[in-house]
Design a protein around this motif. Sequence first.
Motif: not given
Lengths: 315, 352
Positions: A58-68, A74-82, A88-93
């Motif tokens: 939601t904010h690309n932020s967790l304890h002051g660190q990026p969540m991407r 820098e936040p990504a479009d559509n709040l994506l984590r990549m 993003l898909c390939l990060y897991c797959h």
Amino acid sequence: MSLLLATLAVPLLLAPPQEPVRPARPRAGLGGGFPAAGPRAGGWHHGDNLVCSDCHTTHNSLHGQPMRYDGVAEPADNLLRMGSPTELCLYCHDGTDPAAPDVLEPVSYVADPAGGWFTGGAGVPNDHGHDLRPASPLQAPGSSESFSLECSSCHDVHGNSNYRNLLFDPPGSADNGNVVVVVDELVSANGSNPAQVYVPANLKDRSGMGEFCNSCHDNFHGKTAGEEGGASRPWLRHPNEETIFGKDHADYSHWAGPITNRVRVETPTDDIVPSSDDRVTCLSCHKAHGSGRVDSLIYADGLRRLSTCQQCHNQ
Amino acid sequence: MHLATKVLLASLPLGLLLAPAATVGDTTGDFHTGATLICSDCHVMHASQQHGYNPDGSGFFLTPDTTPHEYLLRAEVNDLCLSCHDQSSVAPDVLDANGGKYPGIVRNAGFLNRDGVIGQPATGHTLDTLDTAPGGTWKPEDDNGTGHGLNCVNCHNQHGYAGGVNTYRNMKMDPGGTGFAYAQVTYAIGTNNLALDVFETAANSYDFNDINYNEPDTNASTYGKWCGGCHTNFYGAPGGTEVGGVATGSAYEEFHRHPVAGVDIGALGGGHSSLAVFAGHTNHVKVMSASGVWDGSAADITPSCMSCHKSHGNGNAFGLIWMSGTGTITENGDTDATQKEALCGQCHVQGS
């Protein structure tokens, strides 16, 4: 009147997008534990298995660190984590997460994944299957249209009731969002069993895959003179959704015999393969993602493309 | 369905199991069969192809026509076959001058001409012709459809035969719509087998010097019968309605068509054929021999269709082989021959 309209609008706004109704179909001789027909999730990333935070922040932020996942602040479009859906898909797959089916070559979780694999990652051209995120749009064979394929070009990222969350309205489709792909599976995904789920032996193809592929590859499926040709004349392109049984140029007795590494076929009315309802489909010859062979072809014996042809034709 | 047809169809699988190929050898056509039957050589699944079949996209393929063809063919039949079999380094050349994979050989089958395209129409088999086969009633349109003339697959089974069924050059077993297994021309490669119809001294050899003809049945010619599939009246046993003949001792004479089986050269002597004349030549036309000796030193040689005609054709009318017996062997006969009578003189004494 105004009150009534306002009342009507609220549920319309809140209603989820309506999915096509999975058609009823004859199911003679079912057995082997394949689930009965009916709406179901695409396997994962749907319903209770659709976990927003898997893909979004939601904010690309967790304890002051990026969540991407890539650590980019820098936040990504559509709040994506990549940076993009495919990344993003390939990060897991990509094979690093044993709970997620690997779609990138080399695949190690099974020898023969049902969907095959992509050679190279996003932006890497290859002749072995679909190109993910090509540098520029590529013309789909059999079509005059060009596409820049992402994973989300074929799969509904939020899930649906189609097999593997395949889109009801894939790109290029003139089907008005009603492309229903029906494949039954013996073992469903539970988040830890990809080797049992994403393999041909777990699947019974029923219908719809040809129509799905045809959304981009327009001329390759259909019974018109501009496609496969009419049934009253010899085929112009290899037919899809035609039974092997009873065809002049197929050898059903051979198909019904002791074939090893049998290719996938649709079996719309029973669970038995081989049997007389078996129909050739796109996935009889091609892997959906890629195969390591040119044009994503399946070499049934692992050595020769001829061996795939011979399973039905025995020339 | 007529009862007889039902019985026939019901018996086919058994007939296949009992096909004579299982006992006479397992050689199938040299190419376009078994492991050399490459579907994509001729077919394209979606009438679309931008690259070859190697993983990097390289590799040989024929660019398919932009207009799809029936049977998923890359082009119409004759065009498709000739794309490899005419002036191409990948396959033997069968049309007109030999510019193919084996340019230095004397093609045993000679060469075809093509209606309105190349060659002279009277010199042998003419691709695309609509003409009725001489001596018969079969015409290409019977098999190919209205407006479609003679094509390669009227004679050759483009897929070979499965199950090790042995046919020389993938020759169809039902030429001219004659029906299942009407004529199976069998052959041996490398080591002769007198029980088979043809002896090819080396695999994939198309040279005149490498092809010989056995005579497994001294009263018949499977090769001749095969030709008779279309040229109906030109093949038959001596004494029969097709070639006629009157029994004289152990032989025949007074034919009304030239015999193509069952008649040994020189059997009657006199004004008929002469074994000595045949044996006296250096260059011999092809004859059948039950003992596998084709130079006239054995008394069992018999003429058949291939003795006088090139199966594809050549530069002479009727694809006749003008072979005098001396000079250099060519696809037209030999270099010393100046007229068609040289061919007759291979066996006959008149004029010599």
